[in-house]
Scaffold this motif. Structure first.
Motif, PDB file in Angstrom:
ATOM      1  N   GLN A 175     -17.942   8.283   6.876  1.00 28.58           N
ATOM      2  CA  GLN A 175     -18.638   9.495   7.162  1.00 28.58           C
ATOM      3  C   GLN A 175     -19.772   9.375   8.091  1.00 28.58           C
ATOM      4  N   GLN A 176     -20.041   8.869   7.722  1.00 28.81           N
ATOM      5  CA  GLN A 176     -21.360   7.284   8.640  1.00 28.81           C
ATOM      6  C   GLN A 176     -21.023   7.183   9.898  1.00 28.81           C
ATOM      7  N   LYS A 177     -19.460   6.374  10.084  1.00 25.63           N
ATOM      8  CA  LYS A 177     -19.007   6.567  11.029  1.00 25.63           C
ATOM      9  C   LYS A 177     -18.786   7.766  12.120  1.00 25.63           C
ATOM     10  N   ALA A 178     -18.227   8.164  11.116  1.00 21.40           N
ATOM     11  CA  ALA A 178     -17.820   9.803  12.549  1.00 21.40           C
ATOM     12  C   ALA A 178     -19.059  10.302  12.830  1.00 21.40           C
ATOM     13  N   ILE A 179     -20.648  10.274  11.741  1.00 24.78           N
ATOM     14  CA  ILE A 179     -22.070  10.521  13.121  1.00 24.78           C
ATOM     15  C   ILE A 179     -22.328   9.455  13.572  1.00 24.78           C
ATOM     16  N   ARG A 180     -22.287   8.287  14.133  1.00 28.22           N
ATOM     17  CA  ARG A 180     -22.891   7.153  14.285  1.00 28.22           C
ATOM     18  C   ARG A 180     -21.838   7.415  16.186  1.00 28.22           C
ATOM     19  N   SER A 237     -24.894   0.666  13.725  1.00 28.16           N
ATOM     20  CA  SER A 237     -23.990   1.455  15.650  1.00 28.16           C
ATOM     21  C   SER A 237     -22.614   1.331  14.847  1.00 28.16           C
ATOM     22  N   SER A 238     -22.237   2.022  16.199  1.00 30.52           N
ATOM     23  CA  SER A 238     -20.561   2.244  15.564  1.00 30.52           C
ATOM     24  C   SER A 238     -19.858   0.420  15.761  1.00 30.52           C
TER      25      SER A 238
END
Length: 931
Positions: free
Chosen positions: A161-166, A871-872
């Motif tokens: 979820q955090q990767k998607a947002i980032r 960051s991603s």
């Protein structure tokens, strides 16, 4: 062709007025706004030395220019004014010492908006209101870099979820405005979006958000999620609100509701009202009518879909400015199920087939006992001949449905008492089929007093609201079984679902996985409900070989693009006029021309599609255009006007379909295609015959209805007769209830038998079945020995045991079962360093033993939550590191500057993280590997 002055007066002033600007009020709008240039850069004739006039300046409440509008005449490309408008903006900032105004240029038809400091120019539907421009200016003043912007891990606490947002935040920072997230059903798309919205609001990038869904139930579910996670943000709609309010920050709406709002002549909602539009379940359904909403609003746009990347339609990627197969971010069902710990629930598939499904219903398959019964009822056995695929379409057999229900009750996953089924969805073919299934449940299990299974469909007013059928199914013990037709196929979030019954064939791969997605969610430990205390997997009972179908046809049926009915009708009229021109039938041309113009007059004036087509519509608005229709004019109508008919909504489409059929049969008569004429005529007569004469308004036309079913009526057809059919019968077509074709479905009650009932392997984890059985065997054996083994009893009571006792216990267990060894236990429980005592304590419930992958995943997740600014690229590195440790069980410092880590950066970890973060990562990994 209009001059620039006419363009301004007749078009641009009107468009500004639609946005609330009064061009006669110099407090709001200054025409011919005085601009002084400190250099001679402007490509415009000067009135005097270095003095110019901007066509319009839109002023803020402080009297300072918020925006500049450069006008060009209609015959000129609006882009001609682009550089000129930009230079005016820069000169105003330089000479008046104000913020850089926003830039607009237009030819009356096309309007372009240029936020000079942030984005390239883009075409917009209309001008912003003064409030919009003030909001844009405030956002520009408050915006900050999204690099390192924190993510609220209480809302989106999972790494993906955090990767998607980032990924989205980084794309926004690069000035992109369209994004697509592909996330499997149950992985928390809504939560991810809410955390993204919070980050964007905190960074001063958005103020108002629109979240679009395709059903009322999903709207309510989404509103509840916003209420839970962003309770202080005002939301629309509140319970009972119908009219849209303009003082909220979060708006959740169905597509039809928002389309009606933007087309409402009495309520102008600015195209610039929202800063972010989120489109849930972004797939084919939005390409036709509903894409108008996305075209209308000038906002950052985020698409969400659970459709696997490999089957997403090309148009979806194109709509969100993504390359085919490359969404902004993707997280699949397989990744979620295989993650340690699991993020989604795996499933088992039971294949169920009956004799009638496989061999059809005919003299050969009907039992002798049933044949005797049918003869006594006066039915001809030879006339009963149906294919298995016709079940619940042209024929319905109660015996088959009862057999499926009984098999379900035997094989389903049950609640803790082992008697009643856990929460279940039955996917049915039609509403008639659903009601029949409900009746059979009540008949077979009367002890539950009609509460065990209930039909939940979208057109039942009892479905919605607190205490409604959907609310009961979600939050109450009963009903246990929801019988649904389409409504529960997508989007409904009920974690306790443990059974899905496919009592119908499915041909769309996208829809198939959406339906499976109803069962994939895991339980939340803090929200356990009495009727579902645990959920390790869910059961799919496939009664129609759907899994087999998608193995053979991985993408399902190729769905043909549906041409909207009004477009087809308009096209047929054009074809008819073209043929009439060829045959010199002036009466036919005159009649059809009149009807074409009537169709055009019904186009929704406030539709963005229609407004953008004003230039083309203006050409055909002149009565003289229609006086002498030529092939060139017909081609223009076909290419430019016909596609606009897709915007028609709220019409009697059953009447329109009948009208389309009449126009089509009249065209075949003109073409003298008599074979096709007979086929179409028979279909029309058959439909007319189904008009219900029991309804008074239909009964008034009984004589005419009888007359048109006779061949002599059709023997000498002319335009008057065709018009009479349309005038008298098309308004009656809505009385034919196509949604419940029970009157045309043959009802049977014959004994059927099960021919196939077996579990089939399908899904990412079926290789682990033997491991789970091994664990069951070990746990059963140890609990069995607990009664007589004092060492196990000591462990159960929390006492420590000696090394000697440990060795003796290991020998005793091995003697009981030769496969109970420490090595096997470590492999099965996925923990490389645990000792025998740890496994025994875990099995006896004294303490919980996490597997090594679970421990690693938990530590990395905690690290991510404490460093939500990463960051991603940094997230990608940590994901690779987690996998490396889980797979190898070891890590040396030198590994971090070797392959595979150098694939992300040539310097490995040194090129990705700072010294402080590297030290923290090393401490975390050392602690993990020392455990």
């Amino acid at each position: 062709m209009k001059s620039e002055k006419q363009t301004r007066k007749e078009l641009i002033d009107l468009r500004l007025a639609e946005a609330g600007w009064n061009t006669a009020d110099r407090v709001q709008v200054v025409e011919e706004f005085f601009v002084t240039s400190l250099s001679n850069e402007l490509n415009e004739p000067a009135v005097s030395y270095n003095t110019f006039f901007s066509d319009y300046a839109l002023l803020g409440k402080d009297g300072k220019p918020l925006a500049v509008v450069e006008a060009k005449k209609t015959s000129v490309d609006a882009e001609i004014g682009r550089e000129q408008a930009k230079q005016y903006c820069h000169q105003i900032r330089e000479t008046q010492k104000v913020e850089l105004p926003f830039c607009f240029y237009t030819n009356g038809y096309d309007i372009y908006f240029w936020d000079l400091e942030n984005y390239p120019p883009r075409k917009v539907h209309g001008f912003p209101t003064r409030e919009d421009l003030i909001r844009y200016r405030n956002l520009k003043q408050s915006r900050r870099s999204l690099q390192g912007e924190l993510i609220n891990t209480k809302i989106a606490g999972r790494d993906y979820q955090q990767k998607a947002i980032r990924a989205v935040l980084e794309a926004v920072e690069k000035c992109k405005r369209k994004f697509l997230l592909v996330m499997a059903t149950g992985t928390g798309k809504t939560r991810t979006c809410i955390a993204l919205i919070e980050s964007l609001m905190r960074a001063g990038r958005v103020e108002r958000v629109l979240f679009l869904v395709d059903r009322v139930a999903l709207r309510d579910q989404t509103l509840d999620a916003f209420k839970e996670h962003l309770p202080n943000e005002p939301r629309w709609p509140k319970i009972g609100e119908k009219l849209i309010a303009k003082d909220r920050r979060i708006y959740v709406s169905t597509y039809p509701t928002m389309l009606n709002i933007i087309r409402d002549k009495n309520f102008e909602l600015s195209p610039h009202f929202f800063d972010l539009v989120i489109v849930d379940e972004s797939h084919r359904s939005i390409y036709n009518t509903y894409q108008e909403i996305l075209n209308y609003f000038d906002a950052i746009t985020l698409g969400l879909t659970a459709t696997p990347t490999n089957v997403i339609d090309h148009n979806t990627f194109q709509l969100f400015d993504c390359e085919d197969g490359l969404p902004t971010y993707a997280y699949s069902y397989e990744e979620a199920v295989n993650n340690i710990p699991h993020f989604l629930c795996n499933f088992q598939v039971m294949k169920l087939k009956t004799k009638f499904q496989e061999e059809g219903i005919n003299k050969r398959t009907i039992s002798l006992e049933d044949q005797k019964k049918l003869i006594l009822e006066g039915k001809e056995i030879a006339e009963i001949n149906f294919e298995g695929t016709e079940l619940e379409k042209t024929v319905s057999n109660r015996g088959t449905n009862a057999l499926i229900i009984k098999s379900f009750m035997e094989e389903c996953i049950k609640d803790d008492n082992g008697v009643l089924p856990g929460k279940t969805i039955f996917f049915c073919v039609s509403k008639r089929h659903a009601r029949e299934v409900e009746r059979i449940f009540d008949q077979l299990y009367p002890e539950y007093k009609g509460e065990l299974a209930k039909v939940i469909v979208s057109d039942d007013p009892r479905t919605y609201g607190k205490g409604g059928l959907l609310d009961q199914f979600t939050n109450n013990d009963f009903p246990r079984v929801a019988i649904s037709v389409d409504m529960l196929d997508t989007g409904i979030d009920i974690r306790e679902l443990v059974n899905l019954v496919f009592a119908k064939p499915v041909y769309s791969y996208t829809k198939f996985w959406q339906m499976i997605g109803r069962g994939t969610r895991l339980l939340e430990n803090e929200k356990i409900k009495p009727w579902c205390a645990q959920k390790d997997a869910f059961l799919i009972m496939d009664c129609w070989d759907n899994f087999e179908y998608f193995k053979l046809n991985p993408k399902g049926k190729e769905l043909k693009t549906q041409v909207p009915l009004p477009v087809r009708l308009f096209g047929l009229r054009l074809d008819k006029i073209e043929k009439a021109l060829e045959l010199s039938k002036s009466d036919t041309i005159s009649r059809e021309t009149k009807k074409l113009r009537a169709q055009i007059s019904e186009l929704p004036a406030h539709s963005v599609v229609i407004i953008e087509a004003q230039k083309d519509l203006g050409e055909v608005a002149d009565a003289m255009y229609w006086d002498q229709l030529s092939l060139d004019k017909i081609d223009f109508l076909r290419q430019h006007i016909k596609p606009l008919l897709r915007t028609l909504s709220g019409k009697d489409f059953k009447a329109m379909r009948f009208e389309k059929d009449i126009v089509e049969v009249s065209l075949t008569q003109l073409n003298e295609n008599w074979e096709k004429f007979e086929t179409l005529k028979e279909a029309i007569v058959e439909e007319i015959a189904t008009l219900p004469l029991s309804i008074n308004i239909v009964a008034r036309e009984e004589n005419f209805i009888q007359q048109v079913q006779k061949n002599n009526y059709w023997a000498a057809m002319d335009e008057d007769k065709y018009d009479e059919l349309i005038t008298r019968l098309s308004p009656l077509m809505h009385f034919i209830d196509n949604s419940d074709p029970s009157s045309r479905t043959v009802q049977l009650n014959l004994k059927d038998i099960i021919t196939q009932k077996e579990f089939v392997e399908f899904g990412p984890q079926h290789e682990s079945v033997s491991i789970s059985r091994y664990r069951e065997m070990v746990e059963s054996k140890i609990n069995e020995l607990l009664v007589s083994n004092h060492i196990l009893q000591k462990i159960k009571q929390g006492e420590n045991i000696t090394e000697e006792e440990t060795i003796r216990l290991a020998i005793e267990l091995h003697e009981e079962h030769p496969n109970i060894t420490l090595d096997l236990l470590r492999r099965v429980y996925n923990h490389r360093k645990a000792r025998l005592q740890h496994f025994i304590k875990h099995i006896l419930g004294v303490e919980s033993l996490q597997s090594f992958p679970e421990t690693v995943s938990q530590s990395f997740q905690q690290f991510l939550n404490e460093h939500s600014y990463l960051s991603s690229r940094q997230l990608q590195f940590l994901d690779m590191l987690k996998t490396f440790i889980i797979e190898r069980g070891d890590l040396q410092k030198k590994n971090l500057i070797e392959t595979p880590f150098t694939m992300i950066h040539p310097d490995g970890i040194r090129g990705i993280f700072g010294t402080k973060e590297i030290e923290e990562i090393l401490q975390m990994t050392q602690k993990l590997l020392a455990a």
